[in-house]
Scaffold this motif. Structure first.
Motif, PDB file in Angstrom:
ATOM      1  N   VAL A 161       6.712  -7.300   3.921  1.00 49.35           N
ATOM      2  CA  VAL A 161       5.617  -6.325   4.090  1.00 49.35           C
ATOM      3  C   VAL A 161       4.419  -6.918   4.119  1.00 49.35           C
ATOM      4  CG1 VAL A 161       4.298  -4.487   2.952  1.00 49.35           C
ATOM      5  CG2 VAL A 161       6.911  -4.469   2.761  1.00 49.35           C
ATOM      6  N   VAL A 162       4.010  -8.002   3.399  1.00 48.21           N
ATOM      7  CA  VAL A 162       2.838  -8.730   3.695  1.00 48.21           C
ATOM      8  C   VAL A 162       2.538  -9.597   4.931  1.00 48.21           C
ATOM      9  CG1 VAL A 162       1.428 -10.757   2.766  1.00 48.21           C
ATOM     10  CG2 VAL A 162       2.656  -9.158   1.183  1.00 48.21           C
ATOM     11  N   THR A 163       3.721  -9.703   5.506  1.00 47.54           N
ATOM     12  CA  THR A 163       3.794 -10.321   6.850  1.00 47.54           C
ATOM     13  C   THR A 163       3.316  -9.395   7.963  1.00 47.54           C
ATOM     14  OG1 THR A 163       5.396 -11.968   6.271  1.00 47.54           O
ATOM     15  CG2 THR A 163       5.005 -11.438   8.603  1.00 47.54           C
ATOM     16  N   LEU A 164       3.899  -8.192   7.709  1.00 47.67           N
ATOM     17  CA  LEU A 164       3.396  -7.161   8.720  1.00 47.67           C
ATOM     18  C   LEU A 164       1.860  -6.725   8.519  1.00 47.67           C
ATOM     19  CD1 LEU A 164       6.310  -4.682   8.592  1.00 47.67           C
ATOM     20  CD2 LEU A 164       5.400  -5.918  10.749  1.00 47.67           C
ATOM     21  N   LEU A 165       1.432  -6.545   7.322  1.00 48.27           N
ATOM     22  CA  LEU A 165       0.005  -6.648   7.056  1.00 48.27           C
ATOM     23  C   LEU A 165      -1.089  -7.549   7.595  1.00 48.27           C
ATOM     24  CD1 LEU A 165       0.113  -5.106   3.450  1.00 48.27           C
ATOM     25  CD2 LEU A 165      -0.209  -3.776   5.413  1.00 48.27           C
ATOM     26  N   ASP A 166      -0.492  -8.868   7.679  1.00 48.71           N
ATOM     27  CA  ASP A 166      -1.184  -9.877   8.047  1.00 48.71           C
ATOM     28  C   ASP A 166      -1.223  -9.747   9.746  1.00 48.71           C
ATOM     29  OD1 ASP A 166      -1.798 -11.350   5.789  1.00 48.71           O
ATOM     30  OD2 ASP A 166       0.050 -12.535   6.127  1.00 48.71           O
ATOM     31  N   ASP A 183      -9.392  -6.142   2.627  1.00 48.60           N
ATOM     32  CA  ASP A 183      -9.897  -4.889   2.354  1.00 48.60           C
ATOM     33  C   ASP A 183      -8.840  -3.896   2.775  1.00 48.60           C
ATOM     34  OD1 ASP A 183     -12.266  -6.047   1.373  1.00 48.60           O
ATOM     35  OD2 ASP A 183     -13.008  -6.204   3.046  1.00 48.60           O
ATOM     36  N   LEU A 184      -8.578  -2.910   1.794  1.00 52.64           N
ATOM     37  CA  LEU A 184      -7.805  -1.684   2.068  1.00 52.64           C
ATOM     38  C   LEU A 184      -8.805  -0.433   1.958  1.00 52.64           C
ATOM     39  CD1 LEU A 184      -4.299  -2.387   0.490  1.00 52.64           C
ATOM     40  CD2 LEU A 184      -4.991  -2.672   3.025  1.00 52.64           C
ATOM     41  N   LYS A 212      -7.033  -1.264  13.578  1.00 45.60           N
ATOM     42  CA  LYS A 212      -7.687  -0.884  12.522  1.00 45.60           C
ATOM     43  C   LYS A 212      -7.209   0.354  11.744  1.00 45.60           C
ATOM     44  CE  LYS A 212     -11.270  -3.154  14.082  1.00 45.60           C
ATOM     45  NZ  LYS A 212     -11.700  -4.349  13.452  1.00 45.60           N
ATOM     46  N   LYS A 213      -6.144   1.010  12.403  1.00 45.13           N
ATOM     47  CA  LYS A 213      -5.699   2.144  11.612  1.00 45.13           C
ATOM     48  C   LYS A 213      -3.987   1.823  11.196  1.00 45.13           C
ATOM     49  CE  LYS A 213      -8.606   5.650  13.598  1.00 45.13           C
ATOM     50  NZ  LYS A 213      -8.465   6.854  14.359  1.00 45.13           N
ATOM     51  N   TYR A 214      -3.632   1.743  10.295  1.00 44.47           N
ATOM     52  CA  TYR A 214      -2.298   1.368   9.788  1.00 44.47           C
ATOM     53  C   TYR A 214      -2.070   2.193   8.346  1.00 44.47           C
ATOM     54  CZ  TYR A 214      -4.149  -2.777   7.385  1.00 44.47           C
ATOM     55  OH  TYR A 214      -5.116  -3.548   6.658  1.00 44.47           O
ATOM     56  N   ALA A 215      -0.784   2.516   8.177  1.00 40.55           N
ATOM     57  CA  ALA A 215      -0.495   3.162   6.784  1.00 40.55           C
ATOM     58  C   ALA A 215       0.773   2.442   6.411  1.00 40.55           C
ATOM     59  CB  ALA A 215      -0.424   4.695   7.100  1.00 40.55           C
ATOM     60  N   LEU A 216       0.709   2.618   5.195  1.00 41.49           N
ATOM     61  CA  LEU A 216       2.002   1.704   4.359  1.00 41.49           C
ATOM     62  C   LEU A 216       2.639   3.229   3.651  1.00 41.49           C
ATOM     63  CD1 LEU A 216       3.604  -0.595   3.661  1.00 41.49           C
ATOM     64  CD2 LEU A 216       2.103  -0.778   1.678  1.00 41.49           C
ATOM     65  N   VAL A 217       3.670   3.616   4.200  1.00 43.74           N
ATOM     66  CA  VAL A 217       4.205   5.031   3.933  1.00 43.74           C
ATOM     67  C   VAL A 217       5.750   4.602   3.162  1.00 43.74           C
ATOM     68  CG1 VAL A 217       5.078   7.378   4.796  1.00 43.74           C
ATOM     69  CG2 VAL A 217       2.827   5.972   5.633  1.00 43.74           C
TER      70      VAL A 217
END
Length: 166
Positions: A122-127, A25-26, A135-140
């Motif tokens: 990038v998916v590894t970092l999101l995992d 969920d994003l 809880k708070k992260y941003a893809l910039v």
């Protein structure tokens, strides 16, 4: 025999669990026209991760205001390992923010992939954000300044030579 087979098939169909979808969920922020209305990030609560090419990853603490002064020492390389690489960095920063700020949800991770970074990294970092309950992260989008920092770090140039090149 057909009745028994039909009953067994029906029984197994009803008792097995279906595979759950593997999605994350994003929650996206609202677009704002005025930059002053955007959420501001405290330097002490931020961790910025730069995803480079060829499975390279760099990080620095904060939003980057102080990194351009000394990129060779403040921009640090890491790996994708959960125990000794970026996972340890995220865990240590999370503990530091909890001790200093007092809140579990006050840490924010800023992920900045380059154009040549792989989708898998990038998916590894999101995992990892999910694993460590960030809880708070941003893809910039990565800035030109961050690209220069990576180039300086990879070349190992001292800051004086980097300033002369600009």
């Amino acid at each position: 025999m057909c009745d028994v087979a039909f009953l067994l098939i029906t029984f197994f169909m009803l008792t097995t669990t279906l595979q759950r979808p593997k999605t994350m969920d994003l929650f996206l922020p609202k677009d704002v026209d005025n930059p002053e209305e955007q959420n501001k990030v405290k330097e002490s609560q931020a961790l910025t991760i730069l995803v480079g090419e060829k499975n390279k990853i760099y990080y620095y603490e904060g939003t980057g205001e102080n990194v351009s002064k000394d990129p060779v020492n403040l921009l640090k390389p890491s790996t994708y390992d959960l125990q000794s690489g970026i996972g340890k960095v995220i865990s240590d920063k999370w503990k530091s923010v909890i001790q200093n700020s007092g809140g579990r949800d006050s840490m924010i991770v800023i992920i900045k992939p380059t154009d040549s970074s792989s989708y898998n990294n990038v998916v590894t970092l999101l995992d990892d954000m999910n694993i460590y309950s960030v809880k708070k992260y941003a893809l910039v989008d990565i800035s030109d300044n961050d690209k220069k920092l990576i180039d300086i770090k990879e070349q190992g140039q001292p800051q004086a030579n980097a300033n002369a090149a600009q």
